[in-house]
Design an enzyme around this catalytic site. Structure first.
Site, PDB file in Angstrom:
ATOM      1  CE  LYS A  56      -5.997   2.026  -0.677  1.00 54.71           C
ATOM      2  NZ  LYS A  56      -6.414   2.221   0.662  1.00 54.71           N
TER       3      LYS A  56
ATOM      4  CE  LYS B 135      -3.609   2.447   2.512  1.00 50.18           C
ATOM      5  NZ  LYS B 135      -4.551   2.451   3.617  1.00 50.18           N
TER       6      LYS B 135
HETATM    7  C1  PBG Z   1      -7.501   3.590   5.435  1.00 47.50           C
HETATM    8  C2  PBG Z   1      -7.736   3.448   3.987  1.00 47.50           C
HETATM    9  C3  PBG Z   1      -7.533   4.374   2.938  1.00 47.50           C
HETATM   10  C4  PBG Z   1      -8.044   3.780   1.780  1.00 47.50           C
HETATM   11  C5  PBG Z   1      -8.493   2.518   2.134  1.00 47.50           C
HETATM   12  N1  PBG Z   1      -8.282   2.318   3.482  1.00 47.50           N
HETATM   13  C6  PBG Z   1      -7.016   5.769   2.972  1.00 47.50           C
HETATM   14  C7  PBG Z   1      -5.636   6.034   3.331  1.00 47.50           C
HETATM   15  O1  PBG Z   1      -4.797   5.162   3.527  1.00 47.50           O
HETATM   16  O2  PBG Z   1      -5.362   7.228   3.471  1.00 47.50           O
HETATM   17  C8  PBG Z   1      -8.099   4.404   0.421  1.00 47.50           C
HETATM   18  C9  PBG Z   1      -9.228   3.948  -0.447  1.00 47.50           C
HETATM   19  C10 PBG Z   1      -9.471   4.775  -1.643  1.00 47.50           C
HETATM   20  O3  PBG Z   1      -8.793   5.799  -1.917  1.00 47.50           O
HETATM   21  O4  PBG Z   1     -10.399   4.434  -2.396  1.00 47.50           O
HETATM   22  N2  PBG Z   1      -6.190   3.488   5.852  1.00 47.50           N
END
Ligand code: PBG
Length: 326
Positions: free
Chosen positions: A248, A195
């Site tokens: 992601k 991520k």
């Molecule tokens: C929470 C989380 C996020 C997303 C999914 N879980 C935001 C982040 O890490 O700031 C992003 C999902 C999206 O942008 O569609 N940690």
């Protein structure tokens, strides 16, 4: 053999020939629909930066989930908006927290639907970070305790799969241990493994009201410049017991999906995130692109890169378009 004996165009001549040699086929089975649940009754509130995506109260969420399941989509991913935020994000792991209540309702009203819960603290903490903050820093090991408590509370409510998105080190092992100790040996873990600290989450942070109140997430999410490090993250999560790994965002990270495919046989999920969605919606609203063709091309490319599962806000539209194609 080259031209004129070889002619690549022979196998592109008709739709049926193209169908025969098509390498990647998008299926409704691949889709996971992310949804946002909030307190209240009969709430369906559109998120301004994400047209077509809503905040639902539990009752409205159940109705919507029924429709999603009716389209053939096997799973949803659930995010919660708490009534109150505090320093330790206590609603994240409260027995009657918003996600826990939503999961119970979904499991009783739409039992077949696979319910995946996002496990993180950022929507629930007053500082908006994904873990415990001490002296302006996100501390890893204390965060693990709260993250695994959150995952366990989701499993107790009936979640089929828990999906930690916090990017703390060791969270998959901590969650697996917490689940196994309490008898939730069959609750699966889908780990947000690679991520990245991405600007593509912008619209989501409006949607989940989860923007960090100071600093950024670069001390726990990955640097977009790094490729080999993703392999390391994925390998560690697999060693810690992840059942599904995730990359992601998806579109700017197709190389990472492709790398992941070469190192593991576990299912790979890719998250087609909020910013990727909103860019398409904005361009489509302006008449600059053909939304349907663009979405199908995007989702197909994510699958072609090596993903088995795609988390996408386009899931409902895509399910219809896949059905119409047949
Ligand atoms: C929470 C989380 C996020 C997303 C999914 N879980 C935001 C982040 O890490 O700031 C992003 C999902 C999206 O942008 O569609 N940690």
């Amino acid at each position: 053999m080259t031209f004129p004996i070889t002619r690549q165009r022979r196998l592109r001549a008709t739709d049926n020939i193209r169908r025969m040699v098509r390498e990647t086929e998008l299926s409704v089975n691949d889709l996971i629909y992310p949804m946002f649940v909030t307190h209240g009754l009969d709430v369906k509130l559109q998120i301004p930066s994400m047209p077509g995506v809503f905040h639902f109260s539990v009752d409205a969420l159940v109705q919507e989930a029924r429709e999603v399941y009716g389209l053939g989509i096997p799973a949803i991913l659930l995010f919660g908006l708490p009534a109150n935020k505090d320093e330790l994000g206590s609603e994240a792991y409260a027995r009657d927290g918003i996600v826990q209540r939503a999961v119970r309702a979904l499991k009783s009203k739409v039992p077949g639907l696979v319910v995946i819960t996002d496990v993180c603290l950022c929507e629930y903490t007053s500082h908006g970070h994904c873990g415990v903050v001490e002296e302006g820093k996100v501390v890893n090991d204390k965060s693990l305790e709260l993250i695994s408590r959150t995952a366990l509370s989701h499993a107790e409510a009936g979640a089929d799969i828990v999906a930690p998105s916090d990017m703390m080190d060791g969270r998959v092992a901590a969650i697996r241990e917490a689940l196994d100790e309490t008898g939730y040996t069959d609750t699966a873990i889908m780990a947000y493994s690679a991520k990245y600290a991405s600007a593509f989450y912008g619209p989501f942070r409006d949607a989940a009201d989860s923007a960090p109140q100071f600093g950024d997430r670069k001390s726990y999410q990955m640097d977009p410049a790094n490729r080999r490090e993703a392999i390391r993250e994925i390998t560690l999560d697999l060693e810690e017991g992840a059942d599904i790994i995730m990359v992601k965002p998806a579109l700017s990270y197709l190389d990472i999906i492709s790398d992941a495919r070469t190192i593991t046989d576990v299912p790979i999920a890719a998250y087609n995130v909020s910013g990727e969605y909103s860019m398409v919606k904005a361009a489509a609203a302006n008449g600059w692109i053909d939304e349907r063709r663009i979405v199908m091309e995007i989702l197909t490319s994510i699958k072609r890169a090596g993903a088995d599962l795609i988390l996408t806000y386009h899931a409902k539209d895509a399910a219809l378009w896949i059905r119409e194609r047949q």
